[in-house]
Design an enzyme around this catalytic site. Sequence first.
Site, short mmCIF file in Angstrom:
data_model
loop_
_atom_site.label_atom_id
_atom_site.label_comp_id
_atom_site.label_asym_id
_atom_site.label_seq_id
_atom_site.Cartn_x
_atom_site.Cartn_y
_atom_site.Cartn_z
N ASP A 17 0.86 -1.17 0.00
CA ASP A 17 0.00 0.00 0.00
C ASP A 17 0.91 1.23 0.00
OD1 ASP A 17 -2.41 1.60 0.51
OD2 ASP A 17 -1.60 1.82 2.52
N ASP A 19 -0.25 5.11 1.00
CA ASP A 19 -0.54 6.07 2.06
C ASP A 19 -0.70 5.36 3.40
OD1 ASP A 19 -0.95 8.69 0.55
OD2 ASP A 19 -2.21 7.30 -0.57
#
Length: 221
Positions: A17, A19
């Site tokens: 991922d 953020d």
Amino acid sequence: MNETLINADLPRAALFDLDGTLINSEPRSVAVWAKLLDAHNVDYDETTLRRFMGRRGKDVLSEYPDLLPGVTLDVLIDELQIYGSAPDLPPVEHLPESVSFLRRLHAEGVPFALVTSAGREWAETALTQLGVRELFKGLVTAGDVTEGKPDPQGYLRGAEILGYAPEHIVVFEDTPAGIQAGRRAGMRVVAITTTHARELLDGADRIVDHLTEVDWPRLTP
């Protein structure tokens, strides 16, 4: 420790991922959503804002149609983009431990790709600023899927980019929605506590404060 994680075949590839995992943009994201809700005189609290983290804006807004009644989805998405460009937003924090972990995996020949709920421009810019864009085999961004996290579609597309079956891939995430997406894709998940308390990440196989705590490929403490 989850025994299936310890006893499973060693992982061969990884999906990250963005953020909250490689950068901490949560204060910025919270501020953007707060601006949108304030503009429409909608009452909210921290719990409300946290439900939006790690997900595409249009998925959140579609899931809560009563949150902003009388305003079309297209208009709200346009407003989010405007607020996301405001000059007074909190800065994005780089996570140096995560960058060190990426470089370590790359040096060991471990392939990895990105799966993010953010747009491609944001993802490309963030990875370039971190100095790691060239290390990634590919990117799956918000516009590349029809269903966002917690749907597993993004992580399954990431597996196609890497050329490995889900059972040989480890996902690195920071949100409950992302953890659920990785698990539903049939992958093991390591969660990082950048944006959520440990008790909210209990769906992961392992929880760490920094990715440098991970002993690849064993993933054990």
